[in-house]
Design a protein around this motif. Structure first.
Motif, mmCIF file in Angstrom:
data_model
loop_
_atom_site.group_PDB
_atom_site.id
_atom_site.type_symbol
_atom_site.label_atom_id
_atom_site.label_comp_id
_atom_site.label_asym_id
_atom_site.label_seq_id
_atom_site.Cartn_x
_atom_site.Cartn_y
_atom_site.Cartn_z
ATOM 1 N N GLY A 20 6.462 -13.328 -4.544
ATOM 2 C CA GLY A 20 6.537 -12.515 -5.244
ATOM 3 C C GLY A 20 4.673 -12.214 -4.797
ATOM 4 N N LEU A 21 4.506 -12.535 -4.023
ATOM 5 C CA LEU A 21 3.321 -12.037 -4.208
ATOM 6 C C LEU A 21 2.898 -10.476 -2.914
ATOM 7 C CD1 LEU A 21 2.140 -15.025 -1.997
ATOM 8 C CD2 LEU A 21 1.097 -14.629 -3.826
ATOM 9 N N GLY A 29 0.946 -6.241 -0.187
ATOM 10 C CA GLY A 29 1.499 -4.788 0.042
ATOM 11 C C GLY A 29 0.536 -3.795 0.083
ATOM 12 N N GLU A 30 0.016 -4.216 -1.781
ATOM 13 C CA GLU A 30 -0.814 -3.125 -1.728
ATOM 14 C C GLU A 30 -2.238 -3.045 -0.998
ATOM 15 O OE1 GLU A 30 -2.117 -3.648 -6.129
ATOM 16 O OE2 GLU A 30 0.105 -2.636 -6.684
ATOM 17 N N TRP A 31 -2.389 -4.010 -0.566
ATOM 18 C CA TRP A 31 -4.044 -4.461 0.896
ATOM 19 C C TRP A 31 -3.471 -4.028 1.644
ATOM 20 C CZ3 TRP A 31 -3.658 -6.234 5.591
ATOM 21 C CH2 TRP A 31 -4.776 -6.263 5.774
ATOM 22 N N VAL A 32 -1.728 -3.759 1.852
ATOM 23 C CA VAL A 32 -1.419 -3.371 3.235
ATOM 24 C C VAL A 32 -1.933 -1.489 3.043
ATOM 25 C CG1 VAL A 32 0.796 -2.536 4.792
ATOM 26 C CG2 VAL A 32 -0.041 -5.094 4.156
ATOM 27 N N VAL A 33 -1.496 -0.957 2.431
ATOM 28 C CA VAL A 33 -1.238 0.126 1.824
ATOM 29 C C VAL A 33 -3.266 0.842 2.184
ATOM 30 C CG1 VAL A 33 -0.882 2.741 0.126
ATOM 31 C CG2 VAL A 33 0.481 0.522 0.570
ATOM 32 N N GLU A 34 -4.171 -0.036 1.529
ATOM 33 C CA GLU A 34 -5.644 0.126 0.692
ATOM 34 C C GLU A 34 -6.136 0.767 2.144
ATOM 35 O OE1 GLU A 34 -7.158 -1.319 -2.409
ATOM 36 O OE2 GLU A 34 -9.124 -1.297 -1.506
ATOM 37 N N GLU A 35 -5.126 -0.778 3.130
ATOM 38 C CA GLU A 35 -5.878 -1.306 4.588
ATOM 39 C C GLU A 35 -5.610 -0.013 5.777
ATOM 40 O OE1 GLU A 35 -8.593 -3.027 5.965
ATOM 41 O OE2 GLU A 35 -7.713 -3.291 7.901
ATOM 42 N N ALA A 36 -4.676 0.635 5.712
ATOM 43 C CA ALA A 36 -4.113 1.742 6.458
ATOM 44 C C ALA A 36 -4.502 2.815 5.788
ATOM 45 C CB ALA A 36 -1.862 1.398 6.123
ATOM 46 N N ASN A 39 5.017 0.214 5.707
ATOM 47 C CA ASN A 39 6.065 0.008 5.568
ATOM 48 C C ASN A 39 6.204 -0.836 3.874
ATOM 49 O OD1 ASN A 39 8.174 -0.484 7.934
ATOM 50 N ND2 ASN A 39 5.743 -1.343 8.265
ATOM 51 N N LEU A 40 7.176 -0.955 2.696
ATOM 52 C CA LEU A 40 6.837 -0.400 1.790
ATOM 53 C C LEU A 40 8.361 -2.247 2.091
ATOM 54 C CD1 LEU A 40 7.117 2.513 -0.994
ATOM 55 C CD2 LEU A 40 5.528 0.814 0.148
ATOM 56 N N SER A 41 7.754 -2.213 0.487
ATOM 57 C CA SER A 41 9.055 -3.892 0.444
ATOM 58 C C SER A 41 10.058 -3.440 -0.500
ATOM 59 C CB SER A 41 8.496 -5.297 -0.333
ATOM 60 O OG SER A 41 7.585 -5.015 -1.332
ATOM 61 N N ALA A 42 11.058 -4.144 -1.009
ATOM 62 C CA ALA A 42 11.773 -4.225 -2.010
ATOM 63 C C ALA A 42 10.974 -4.082 -2.984
ATOM 64 C CB ALA A 42 13.184 -4.450 -1.903
ATOM 65 N N ILE A 84 -0.716 3.903 -5.779
ATOM 66 C CA ILE A 84 -0.687 4.719 -5.015
ATOM 67 C C ILE A 84 -1.834 5.860 -4.530
ATOM 68 C CG2 ILE A 84 1.027 6.208 -2.612
ATOM 69 C CD1 ILE A 84 1.995 3.058 -1.909
ATOM 70 N N TYR A 85 -1.110 6.372 -5.942
ATOM 71 C CA TYR A 85 -2.151 7.523 -6.067
ATOM 72 C C TYR A 85 -3.683 6.959 -5.912
ATOM 73 C CZ TYR A 85 -4.189 10.933 -8.375
ATOM 74 O OH TYR A 85 -5.089 12.333 -8.837
ATOM 75 N N GLU A 86 -3.662 6.025 -6.784
ATOM 76 C CA GLU A 86 -5.211 5.158 -6.855
ATOM 77 C C GLU A 86 -5.652 5.025 -5.725
ATOM 78 O OE1 GLU A 86 -3.942 3.134 -11.370
ATOM 79 O OE2 GLU A 86 -5.161 1.893 -9.280
#
Ligand code: C2E
Ligand code: CA
Ligand code: CA
Ligand code: CA
Length: 272
Positions: free
Chosen positions: A84-85, A90-97, A116-119, A131-133
């Motif tokens: 569940g990590l 994944g949120e870190w990935v979006v923000e870093e990108a 890439n998003l995970s399931a 994502i919006y935040e």
């Protein structure tokens, strides 16, 4: 390629073992990896193959373990999913990108980043709000962010089309990754209003030698074109593959023929 990947994973598993890291300690170090800043993103340029220009990059996650070194995503992402990590990673990935994209956009404002998003992440209640935040926080224009999902995440058609609809109303781009390997139906893609599909590298690999693969790829390109969906070919390694794609009207591609995934500084150097 599966064999090569298997061999790489084997080498990593062996070194994990020789460091005395069993499954349990691997899990424990994965739990701490985020706060210890052990993740990084590499960026693989995405090419417009008609003009030869870079229009963006796909962010690919790397775990730089203090003892083992780089552990490839295929090894640790399934573990992170299970624990569940993956949602916080994944949120870190979006923000870093998005933070990295802001640097590129200072000189090239139309550049895009694909994540890439995970399931699990895709099915999480608050995905769209998160994502919006992140977009607000990092000042990211929606059309510069692309989210890659896989066909397996769209099995529940109703639910998937609701989430994709919400993402689309934010203005972010959505693409279908590994297209052709899962449950594929171009009609649904149209219904979901995805922006593009990424033809899996397993089809690209033999396009020049295997008539079936050539037909499949040519057909996907033609149908996507009719439906007004963009196409990115993945895993382009040779000039012959590139020529085939250009001849058949494919817009864009990524692969070792152009660039491998690059650390952030190296990608920035390529842009200059
Ligand atoms: P993917 O999204 O299909 O990414 C493409 C993979 O193919 C990457 O492997 C990339 O390095 C590799 N590749 C690119 N060009 C070529 C080529 O020309 N030839 C060959 N043989 N390979 C090429 P990588 O970086 O090891 O990533 C593996 C998978 O891990 C990704 O497959 C994706 O499913 C997953 N992944 C990576 N980053 C993330 C992430 O941030 N979040 C999630 N949920 N999954 C991720
Ligand atoms: Ca991808
Ligand atoms: Ca892919
Ligand atoms: Ca893949």
């Amino acid at each position: 390629r599966a064999k090569e990947q298997g061999k790489n994973n084997y080498v990593v598993y062996k070194s994990i073992k020789s460091e005395g890291l069993n499954q349990l300690t691997l899990e424990n170090s994965l739990r701490k990896a985020l706060q210890n800043n052990e993740f990084e993103l590499h960026y693989q340029p995405q090419m417009n193959i008609k003009t030869g220009q870079i229009f963006g990059a796909e962010a690919l996650l790397r775990w730089n373990h203090p003892k083992i070194g780089y552990i490839p995503p295929n090894v640790f992402i399934p573990v992170a999913e299970e624990l569940g990590l993956i949602v916080s990673i994944g949120e870190w990935v979006v923000e870093e990108a998005c933070r990295e994209l802001a640097k590129w956009r200072q000189s090239l404002p139309e550049l895009r980043v694909a994540v890439n998003l995970s399931a699990r992440q895709f099915l999480k209640q608050n995905l769209v709000a998160r994502i919006y935040e992140i977009m607000q926080k990092t000042n990211t224009p929606a059309h510069c962010l692309e989210l890659e999902i896989t066909e397996s995440m769209t099995m529940d058609v109703e639910h998937a089309s609701e989430i994709i609809g919400q993402l689309k109303s934010l203005g972010v781009k959505v693409s279908i990754d590994d297209f052709g390997t899962g449950y594929s139906n171009l009609y649904y893609l149209k219904k979901f209003s995805v922006d593009s599909l990424k033809i899996d590298q397993s089809f690209i690999r033999d396009i020049v030698v295997d008539d079936n693969d050539a037909d499949i790829v040519a057909t996907i390109i033609a149908m996507a074109d009719r439906l007004g969906i963009g196409v990115i070919a993945e895993g382009v390694e040779t000039e012959e593959q590139l020529n085939f794609l250009i001849q058949h009207g494919c817009d864009s591609a990524q692969g070792y023929f152009f660039y491998r995934p690059l650390p952030a500084e190296e990608f920035r150097a390529v842009l200059r």
